[in-house]
Design a protein around this motif. Structure first.
Motif, PDB file in Angstrom:
ATOM      1  N   SER A 185     -12.197 -38.252  46.122  1.00  0.00           N
ATOM      2  CA  SER A 185     -11.695 -39.431  46.826  1.00  0.00           C
ATOM      3  C   SER A 185     -12.834 -40.375  47.171  1.00  0.00           C
ATOM      4  O   SER A 185     -14.009 -40.030  47.080  1.00  0.00           O
ATOM      5  N   GLY A 186     -12.446 -41.586  47.560  1.00  0.00           N
ATOM      6  CA  GLY A 186     -13.414 -42.628  47.852  1.00  0.00           C
ATOM      7  C   GLY A 186     -13.768 -42.706  49.320  1.00  0.00           C
ATOM      8  O   GLY A 186     -13.024 -43.284  50.098  1.00  0.00           O
ATOM      9  N   TRP A 187     -14.895 -42.132  49.692  1.00  0.00           N
ATOM     10  CA  TRP A 187     -15.348 -42.194  51.087  1.00  0.00           C
ATOM     11  C   TRP A 187     -15.822 -43.591  51.445  1.00  0.00           C
ATOM     12  O   TRP A 187     -15.945 -43.922  52.625  1.00  0.00           O
ATOM     13  N   ASP A 188     -16.086 -44.420  50.436  1.00  0.00           N
ATOM     14  CA  ASP A 188     -16.575 -45.772  50.697  1.00  0.00           C
ATOM     15  C   ASP A 188     -15.451 -46.739  51.054  1.00  0.00           C
ATOM     16  O   ASP A 188     -15.709 -47.837  51.524  1.00  0.00           O
ATOM     17  N   ASP A 189     -14.199 -46.342  50.797  1.00  0.00           N
ATOM     18  CA  ASP A 189     -13.072 -47.216  51.108  1.00  0.00           C
ATOM     19  C   ASP A 189     -12.851 -47.265  52.617  1.00  0.00           C
ATOM     20  O   ASP A 189     -12.763 -46.227  53.264  1.00  0.00           O
ATOM     21  N   PRO A 190     -12.733 -48.475  53.167  1.00  0.00           N
ATOM     22  CA  PRO A 190     -12.538 -48.606  54.611  1.00  0.00           C
ATOM     23  C   PRO A 190     -11.075 -48.383  54.999  1.00  0.00           C
ATOM     24  O   PRO A 190     -10.310 -49.326  55.127  1.00  0.00           O
ATOM     25  N   VAL A 191     -10.700 -47.136  55.183  1.00  0.00           N
ATOM     26  CA  VAL A 191      -9.332 -46.829  55.607  1.00  0.00           C
ATOM     27  C   VAL A 191      -9.377 -46.332  57.044  1.00  0.00           C
ATOM     28  O   VAL A 191     -10.355 -45.712  57.473  1.00  0.00           O
ATOM     29  N   ALA A 192      -8.308 -46.603  57.761  1.00  0.00           N
ATOM     30  CA  ALA A 192      -8.268 -46.227  59.176  1.00  0.00           C
ATOM     31  C   ALA A 192      -8.047 -44.726  59.359  1.00  0.00           C
ATOM     32  O   ALA A 192      -8.530 -44.144  60.316  1.00  0.00           O
ATOM     33  N   ARG A 193      -7.311 -44.128  58.424  1.00  0.00           N
ATOM     34  CA  ARG A 193      -6.985 -42.698  58.571  1.00  0.00           C
ATOM     35  C   ARG A 193      -7.435 -41.921  57.334  1.00  0.00           C
ATOM     36  O   ARG A 193      -7.313 -42.414  56.212  1.00  0.00           O
ATOM     37  N   ASP A 194      -7.891 -40.708  57.541  1.00  0.00           N
ATOM     38  CA  ASP A 194      -8.251 -39.821  56.433  1.00  0.00           C
ATOM     39  C   ASP A 194      -7.081 -39.671  55.463  1.00  0.00           C
ATOM     40  O   ASP A 194      -7.274 -39.628  54.257  1.00  0.00           O
ATOM     41  N   PHE A 195      -5.883 -39.606  55.984  1.00  0.00           N
ATOM     42  CA  PHE A 195      -4.667 -39.435  55.192  1.00  0.00           C
ATOM     43  C   PHE A 195      -4.547 -40.505  54.104  1.00  0.00           C
ATOM     44  O   PHE A 195      -4.003 -40.258  53.035  1.00  0.00           O
TER      45      PHE A 195
END
Length: 178
Positions: free
Chosen positions: A12-22
């Motif tokens: 998965s992309g840890w660099d993507d700015p998502v609010a939740r791990d899900f």
């Protein structure tokens, strides 16, 4: 006999700015690895009576890519219990599988999937030792059980018949080197 195939979501992309791990999506390497695993599953002739999966975005995207490589929609049943589940919770999911399903694909996350293999397969054997070292992203682990009921699957009762990592299929899909 029952056969359970575990699939860990692809990278998965840890660099993507998502609010939740899900909500974390796959990165491009993960997309390639998942499609390659799907092609390999097809080449092995793997077929599933039932698919159950975590509804997390990275698992949904993994199964989409696997389906493209496999050439068929896997039509998973989404089960929130699988998201970041412990081995004990995953075993509950296994015990609840449909009685008529002989070969099931369970797609989810680590460390739960790795711990489930280590719980269900007795010590010893090269494949189990490899699982114990690492269960990488987009990896398949297949176990068989000499039982007619999923509810009878017990600790130490499985035989690990396959452990396939993306890097086994294409070395460029192995760990990134600095």
């Amino acid at each position: 006999m029952k056969t359970l195939t575990l699939l860990r979501h692809a990278k998965s992309g840890w660099d993507d700015p998502v609010a939740r791990d899900f909500d974390r999506p796959l990165n491009p390497k993960g997309q390639r690895a998942a499609a390659m695993v799907g092609r390999h599953m097809k080449s092995l002739g793997l077929a599933f009576d039932h698919v159950v999966a975590s509804p997390a975005v990275r698992v949904v995207e993994t199964l989409d890519q696997v389906s493209q490589g496999y050439g068929s929609d896997l039509a998973p049943a989404w089960d929130q219990r699988v998201y970041l589940a412990s081995a004990a919770t995953l075993l509950d999911v296994v015990h609840d599988l449909p009685a008529g399903a002989g070969h099931v694909l369970l797609a989810g996350h680590n460390p739960g999937l790795e711990e489930l293999v280590l719980l269900l397969v007795p010590d010893g054997g090269t494949l189990r030792d490899e699982v114990e070292v690492k269960f990488p992203t987009a990896t398949l682990a297949e176990m068989t059980f000499e039982t007619e009921r999923w509810g009878d699957v017990l600790s130490g009762g499985g035989v690990l018949t396959r452990f396939i990592r993306p890097r086994d299929l294409d070395p460029s899909l192995g760990p990134d080197t600095p």
